[in-house]
Motif scaffolding. Sequence first.
Motif, PDB file in Angstrom:
ATOM      1  N   ILE A 110      53.068  -5.955  33.476  1.00  0.00           N
ATOM      2  CA  ILE A 110      51.923  -5.367  32.759  1.00  0.00           C
ATOM      3  C   ILE A 110      51.842  -3.864  33.031  1.00  0.00           C
ATOM      4  O   ILE A 110      51.646  -3.060  32.109  1.00  0.00           O
ATOM      5  N   TYR A 147      54.625  -2.159  31.115  1.00  0.00           N
ATOM      6  CA  TYR A 147      54.383  -2.081  29.665  1.00  0.00           C
ATOM      7  C   TYR A 147      53.354  -0.999  29.334  1.00  0.00           C
ATOM      8  O   TYR A 147      53.485  -0.288  28.336  1.00  0.00           O
ATOM      9  N   THR A 148      52.320  -0.885  30.157  1.00  0.00           N
ATOM     10  CA  THR A 148      51.256   0.097  29.898  1.00  0.00           C
ATOM     11  C   THR A 148      51.633   1.509  30.338  1.00  0.00           C
ATOM     12  O   THR A 148      50.806   2.419  30.268  1.00  0.00           O
ATOM     13  N   LYS A 149      52.871   1.683  30.817  1.00  0.00           N
ATOM     14  CA  LYS A 149      53.416   2.990  31.225  1.00  0.00           C
ATOM     15  C   LYS A 149      52.783   3.543  32.492  1.00  0.00           C
ATOM     16  O   LYS A 149      53.054   4.692  32.885  1.00  0.00           O
ATOM     17  N   PHE A 152      53.949  -6.840  24.050  1.00  0.00           N
ATOM     18  CA  PHE A 152      53.339  -7.102  25.353  1.00  0.00           C
ATOM     19  C   PHE A 152      53.748  -8.463  25.893  1.00  0.00           C
ATOM     20  O   PHE A 152      54.133  -8.606  27.058  1.00  0.00           O
TER      21      PHE A 152
END
Length: 392
Positions: free
Chosen positions: A106, A109-111, A232
């Motif tokens: 997570i 993915y959210t950088k 995601f």
Amino acid sequence: MHYIVGIIGLFVFLFLAWVMSSDKKKIKIKPIITMLVIQFVLGFILLNTFVGTFIVGHIARAFEKLLGFAAEGVNFVFGGLVNAEESTFFIGVLLPIIFISALIGILQYTKILPVFMKGIGFVLSKVSGMGKLESYNAVASAMIGQSEVFITLKNQLAHISNQRLYTLCASAMSTVSMAIVGSYMTLIKPEYVVTAIVLNLFGGFIIASIINPYTVHDEEDLIETKDKKQSFFEVLGEYILDGFKVAVIVGAMLIGFVAIIAMINGIFDAVFGVTFQQVLGYVFAPLAFMTGIPWSESVNAGSIMATKIVTNEFVAMGELAGTTIDFSERTTALISVFLVSFANFSSIGIISGAVKGLDDEKGNVVAKFGLKLLYGATLVSFLTTAVVGLIY
């Protein structure tokens, strides 16, 4: 007395790195001294100050919460076995890795994680004198794992020199994955885990700077981490499965290694009247002594240290947690710090296999300097332990 022994030990471990240096004339003394000082300062703060206790306490509580969340998922599938009195190592310690891996996915993915890794890597590059690529890799190895980190560098592998590749692999073997840190904390005290992770980060660069010195040019220092666009749930699913694979692989390795060690111990005991691990204890006793461990405890401590190198850290941590030997608190701390790394024979196969899966030629290169990797990573563990021995 242990201060004198510890200082001598510090120089001995650095000397052992110097002996294996590929180019002694290129060794840069100033960054090495700087990083040694940073190790002492950070180690002292983490182990001996209120600030360190506060930081470690919050980290430990955060992982305790995360392990609690992980237990919810494991209990749903296995019917409350996590909290049962007879909870197995696989259920209670290894399966929570799946949740931590999902959380890392997570953040990836959210950088949030890439930005954090690049930021810390940039600071490390200024302190260590290493390239941004090496510094990024060291932080990334601690965050996402010793094999997974090379996936983020797959576009660069073919263009990386063998010298730089050694440093990248050495960092991966000297650190530990954040996904299994929580599992470590169920076996040894959190303050030892956190301290070892932080100090090994710098220790890895110190030893690599001596064994494998080189100069990085700016035009060679680009970091490319572009991957295919994924949704995601694709990312989350991949990381969940990766976590499960890690848990199963570690479990399988534990079964194999523990059984093999038991068999070898039985053979040695029957033939020589002494177990194989006791023999290893005598071999490693002088090195354990030079980290600051009293000679009266060095043989038993050396046995656990050797077990970690021959098998893996989980086997050794299990031995330390379940031992009937009455180690002093200080000796327990030093052994614990030594155990927190991936420096073992199985890591040679894991790292070379990971690189080979991305670039066949580079994978063969890693396999060739595998023993030198283990040698350097083991010295990192001894160096970190010696530093802790002088300040704890």
